[in-house]
Each structure stands twice: as C-alpha cells, then as structure tokens.
Scaffold this motif. Sequence first.
Motif, PDB file in Angstrom:
ATOM      1  N   LYS A 110      46.927 107.585  60.966  1.00 38.43           N
ATOM      2  CA  LYS A 110      47.133 106.372  61.767  1.00 38.43           C
ATOM      3  C   LYS A 110      45.922 105.995  62.618  1.00 38.43           C
TER       4      LYS A 110
ATOM      5  N   ASN B 205      50.505 103.781  56.780  1.00 33.87           N
ATOM      6  CA  ASN B 205      51.694 102.964  56.987  1.00 33.87           C
ATOM      7  C   ASN B 205      51.697 102.300  58.365  1.00 33.87           C
ATOM      8  N   GLU B 206      51.429 103.084  59.405  1.00 36.15           N
ATOM      9  CA  GLU B 206      51.442 102.535  60.758  1.00 36.15           C
ATOM     10  C   GLU B 206      50.356 101.480  60.934  1.00 36.15           C
ATOM     11  N   GLN B 207      49.190 101.701  60.307  1.00 36.32           N
ATOM     12  CA  GLN B 207      48.108 100.735  60.409  1.00 36.32           C
ATOM     13  C   GLN B 207      48.499  99.404  59.756  1.00 36.32           C
TER      14      GLN B 207
ATOM     15  N   ASN C 244      51.622  98.273  59.236  1.00 34.66           N
ATOM     16  CA  ASN C 244      52.679  97.658  60.044  1.00 34.66           C
ATOM     17  C   ASN C 244      52.110  97.000  61.296  1.00 34.66           C
ATOM     18  N   LYS C 245      51.096  97.644  61.888  1.00 30.96           N
ATOM     19  CA  LYS C 245      50.440  97.082  63.073  1.00 30.96           C
ATOM     20  C   LYS C 245      49.716  95.794  62.709  1.00 30.96           C
TER      21      LYS C 245
ATOM     22  N   ASN D  64      57.387  96.592  63.265  1.00 39.21           N
ATOM     23  CA  ASN D  64      57.677  97.845  63.968  1.00 39.21           C
ATOM     24  C   ASN D  64      56.949  98.980  63.267  1.00 39.21           C
ATOM     25  N   LYS D  65      56.444  99.947  64.013  1.00 35.82           N
ATOM     26  CA  LYS D  65      55.625 101.008  63.413  1.00 35.82           C
ATOM     27  C   LYS D  65      56.389 101.845  62.393  1.00 35.82           C
ATOM     28  N   ASP D  66      57.737 101.852  62.476  1.00 41.54           N
ATOM     29  CA  ASP D  66      58.548 102.634  61.538  1.00 41.54           C
ATOM     30  C   ASP D  66      59.075 101.798  60.369  1.00 41.54           C
TER      31      ASP D  66
END
Length: 752
Positions: free
Chosen positions: A515, A569-571, A573-574, A579-581
């Motif tokens: 991340k 994934n978090e990158q 979504n950001k 949402n980060k999840d």
Amino acid sequence: MRNPLNKRLIRDLKHNAGRYIAVAVIMIASIALLSGFLATADSIKEDFYSNRKECKVEDGLFTSYFKIPKETISKAEKLGVSMYENYYSDELILKDTTLRIYKERKDIDIATVMEGKLPTSKNEIAIDRLFAKNNSFKPGDTIKIKGKVYNITGTIALPDYSSLFEKNSNLMMETKYFGVAIVSDAAFSDFNDSSLVYNYSYHFKDRNLDKKKKADLSEELKKNLVNNGVSLTNFCTAANNQSISFIESDMGSDVPMMKVFCYITIAIMAFVFAIIIMSTIDEEAPIIGTLLSNGYSKYEILSHYIKMPIIITLLSASIGNLIGYIVLPSAFKAMYYNSYSLPQCTIKINREAFILTTIIPICIMILINILALTLKLNISPLRFLRRDLKKHSNNKPVKLPAFKFVSRFRLRVILQNKANYLMLFIGIFLGSVILLFGLGMQPMINHYVDEIKQSSIAGYQYILKSPVDIKEDSAEKFTMYSFKTYYVGGKRDVDVSTYGIADKSKYLSKLSLDKNNAGVYLSDGLMKKLGSSVGGNIKFTDPYSNDVYTLKIIGSYDYSSGFAIFMNNEQLNKLLKYNKDYYNGYFSNKKLNIEDKFVATVITPNDMVKLGQQMTSSFGSSMYMCIVVAILIYISLMYILTKIVIDKNALYISYMKVFGYEDNEIRKLYLHATTIVVIASLIIGLPLNYVALKYCFLLALAKMNGYMDIFIPAYLYVAIVAIGVISYLVINYFHVQRVKRIRMAEALKNRD
C-alpha cells in the motif's frame, strides 16, 4: 492520319504475352481481393448502423422480479427516456440449447426479416438467422417448445442481439447453443409462467447525448427506479451489453490487415512496372534509336511505350473490380455473417478501395514509366542503335577462383546479371512476405490462445456488480476498474483493465506491491504495444469522469488475456475515491457459489478456446484468400523476373548453339545459375521476411485490443522455401521450352 506505331502494339502484346499475362494475374488477383473485401466490410458496416437506427435499438435494459407499475414507469420517463416492455422466456430445445423467446417488437429493437415472414398465429415462430443456420433450421420446418409444435415462418435479425450472448457475463458468443426468437402476442401468452423475465428496454429521447451524459442518465434512471421501489435483478447500458456492443469493437478490425496486404501488393506492382519498362527499353533500344533518327520526338516515343502498360493496367483493374464486386463478396460476407446476426447488406462501390486498388497502381505505373523513359531518352540515337545504354567504367572483370569451368561460367552469368538477380531477390522477398503473412496467421492465433491459457491468473475470475462476501479459502478479493490510455501507433484510445490486488496475493505472488508503493506493473503485451519501459510514466483516463492519472511503471507481468495494469488494492481504491476495503472481484481456482444477479463476468481458461475459434472464424476466410493470392503473385513475379534474365541472355544462348552446345548443356549453364539464385534468395530472405512480417502485423493488428507476439513455426519457413522451389520448377519448365525456341540466327544479327 493514324499513328503507324500503333501497329506495333499488337506485335508487342504477342511477343511479350507471358510477361503481360503474369502482370495481369498479379493485378487482377490483388485488386479483386482488396476491392471485394473493403467494399464488403464498408457496406456491411454502413447498413449495420443504418439498420440499428431504423430498428430503434435500445440504449439499455433492466429486469425486475415483478412487473413494474405504469405510474413508476411514467415517473422514470420524465428523466428523458422512453421505456418499453420487452419480456422474454428462456426455453430449452434440442439438447443443451436455449431459445430466448420474445413477443413481436413494434416500438423498440424491431426485427429485420431475413427470409420468410413474421409469425401471425399462435403456432408460428420466427428464429434468429445465425442460430437457425447453425442448427439446420429453415422456414417451413417445425420446432417443439414445451411440448407444443411451432411452424418456423422465417428467420430474423434483432438489433439488440447482433452478437448472441446468453449472459452478459459470458466471455464469448454461443451461436449454436443459444438463440433468440419472436412469436405473436397471442402465442406469447402461453409463456406467462414462472419462466417469464420482466425485461424492459429504454431509449433516450435526446439522440445527441455524448458517452458521459448517456452513462450519467442511465445511472440516474437506475437510482430513480430503485427509489421508487423497483427490485432490479439486472441493469445494463447498451455500451456494456455485449449482445449489442461486442460487434462494434470487432467490426472492421481485420481491415488494417487487408490494407497492409494492399500496401505490399502496391509496392510489388510498382517494382514489377519498373522492371518491365527497363527491360523493354533494353530489348528495343535499336528500335528506339531508329525512331529517334527518323524524326520521332521523345514525347511520341514516350506516349507509344506507355500505351500498352496503361491498357494492361486498365483491363486488369476492370476485371479485378468486377470479380471483387460480383464474385468475392459472398465469401467476404461469410466472414461476418458466420459470426454475427446481421441484417442484409447491399454491396456498394467503395471509394477508398477504388483509389487504393485502381487509381494508385495506374498512377504508379504512369509515373515510373515516364521517369524511366525520360531518363533513357536523353541518350543519343546512336547509343540506342548500338545498345550502349549503360555508363562506362574502367572496372576490370572480377577474377574468379579456380573452380571448374561450369561453376565459373555460372558464377560469371550471375555477376553479369547481378542487377537483374538483385531484382529477382527483391521480388522473391516481397512474395515470401505476403505468403508468410497468409500462412502465419493461424499458428499465431493458436499460439496466442495457448499463451492466454498459460498466463491465466486463476481458474476463475469473478467480476461482481457489487461486493458479495464469500467464505471460501480459495477466494481472494480484488478490485477491477477499466481505464483508457492513448495508443500512438493506432491513433486511438485502448481499454485497459486495472487490477487492485492484495498485499501478499497467492495468485500474483511474483508481483511485489504494497500500500505504500504507488507504482504499477503493466501486462507484457501492453508494455510492448505502447512501447513503454520500466521507470517511465504512463497516463490513464477514467472514461466516465475524464480524470487523468499519471502512474509510474515499476515492472511488467506475463499476462496475455488483454491489456492490464496491476497495483495495490488500497492504492487503486484511493485513486478511485473508494473505501479502502472495497472490492468487486474474486480470484479462485474453484467455482464459487455466487448468485447470477451479483455477477457481471466470469472468466475461465476454457473460455479462451472459444476466443481462438472466434478469431479463426473472423480471420479464416481472409487468411485463405491471402494465401491463394500470395501464391499467384509469387508465381507471376518469379516468372516475370526469371524470363527477363533469359531474354537478356538470348544472344549468348544463341552463340552457344552456334558453337555446338546442346539444349541440356545450355540449360545447365544458364537456367541452373538462375536456380541457384532463386534457392539462395529464398533461404537468405527468411530472416528478412520475419523482420518485415513483424512490422506488417504491428500495422495489421493496430485495432486489436490486445497484443500478439510474432510466432512463426519452423515448418512455415520450410514451407516458404518448398513453395518457392516448386513454383520455380513449374516456371522453369516453360523457360526450358523458351530456350529451345531461341534460334542460332540471333547470333548472326548485328547487335552492336
């Protein structure tokens, strides 16, 4: 007063009949192929979009668990859409075959009758043309549905099913095991049971909306329906509906391939014209000298020698276009009609094809002839009479090694005709490229499909419409979003699937992403197609928000299923402000138990078999035609070029007959020298063929949303050499007869 030089045209045609026939074969074959294909592809495309407009294809659809109240529909229509009931029932017929039955459409997605007529009574049905063809149905046959026998009154094409996808989540079409049909309103009442699907189609009132506004209005419509209590089981825009949009990405995708073929044949024709005119000038130098001495102007001589090439070109273009527009369209139409359910089309004259296949070759021929004759006609009449057309040099003859007499003689023949043999090499090279182009397509497709299977991330890729929790050990969450990036080589945007993967993915364990790392991996094919490199940056555009993102490339990954980006994934979504999840997909090596209403797409390696079959079906006819035309061009080129070498050595062959050499001995000295050059050209040209083919395929596949590595099996190189040798042996037979016809009297003529 008639020009007396015109009398020579008939004699010239008889004397050089073989040469002109060979040129005509090249032009007729290439013009017929190219004009026929381009005219057919353009006509199908034009009539296809015209039909969609006339038949009012939907802008989207949605389905509900229950029939939607009229007042709810009225509220939704105030947003700027017209909505129509378009209910259907899926019924099993034959074995593992589904027929989707609609009642006759009158206001939206109107059917086009291909053969027969529409149903009117309760025991009549009209079925999709392609489905009928693949299952051997025809008007007048009967079909049994739910124990009831229906008479097939006709075959149809529905604008919302140009591609036969049973589920929008399917990767490829199923034209044999899925089809659509319509029945009368009275007959459709028999299907009002549990199998009935409450499907609705909508159509924008404003027909000038751009892509973003269409997407926004569709999203607004969806929210309006949900807010008014509609339990949606599916909502799909036309742009996302594969049954409607799939053909649009494929329509004309093989046109670049045929244009590349066209450019090669134009280059060959220019090359052949240049050789022929130079050979003609050398052969008829004394005649030109005599005409100049007798007061004929350079313009009169130029206009005379340009007449026959123009006549041959115009005649070949006329025959080629007639064949292309009358004979070949049925074969080219099959390329599309065997894969898609399309309305009937009328073949129209294609302006671009006419320019490429007729105007350009004629202009090239005229230009080359004028340049060659103008340069040569600057030589004095006396030098023409003496056949002194070359610049003199003080170079001494090349000293040959102490070979045997026959070997030295052959080598001397090759050196004396090096310019002609260089032309022969170039001709063989161009012919081999075309032949390899046609022969190499099928192995490349097979190799591409194998690579897709081998580079598959998981046994199953589930793309979800919304997140669904699954308690399976093999299931791994990921986020997927579609971006666009500009492809300079194709001068267009290409779709790129972006995967947001877990920190320590068990399915993509070779990728090192966390991340805190904002870099991305590009699929190997995307990296090669865009010409990107590790350490560089790449720009992507969100097709809906038009936001532009610049990301750093930290590596490539072997993934052949399409253009893809891999990041944390978090990158992702950001980046998307999720949402980060958040997630909308699963990797799994097992089939997951997820309700169809939550699934957008399921991709498995076995789907790639269908992909290969579809690509073969799309390219198949054009591949075989390219091979046939290539072989004709190959043989014609080799005949023209080898004949020129023999014609230029006719005097020396005559001398040898005077000296008592027999035909077999002369053949060993002269024809075997040409044989050596032909075989050497075929072998030496193989690596050059590969390089040329690489650039040809880059142009040919410019519209393809994927990347195919050049893969040429070793046996194809052997095949190229074998076909070349066999072609030459056939041609050599005619040359042997020609050598026999050369008279000893040639040696007695004053040639100097």
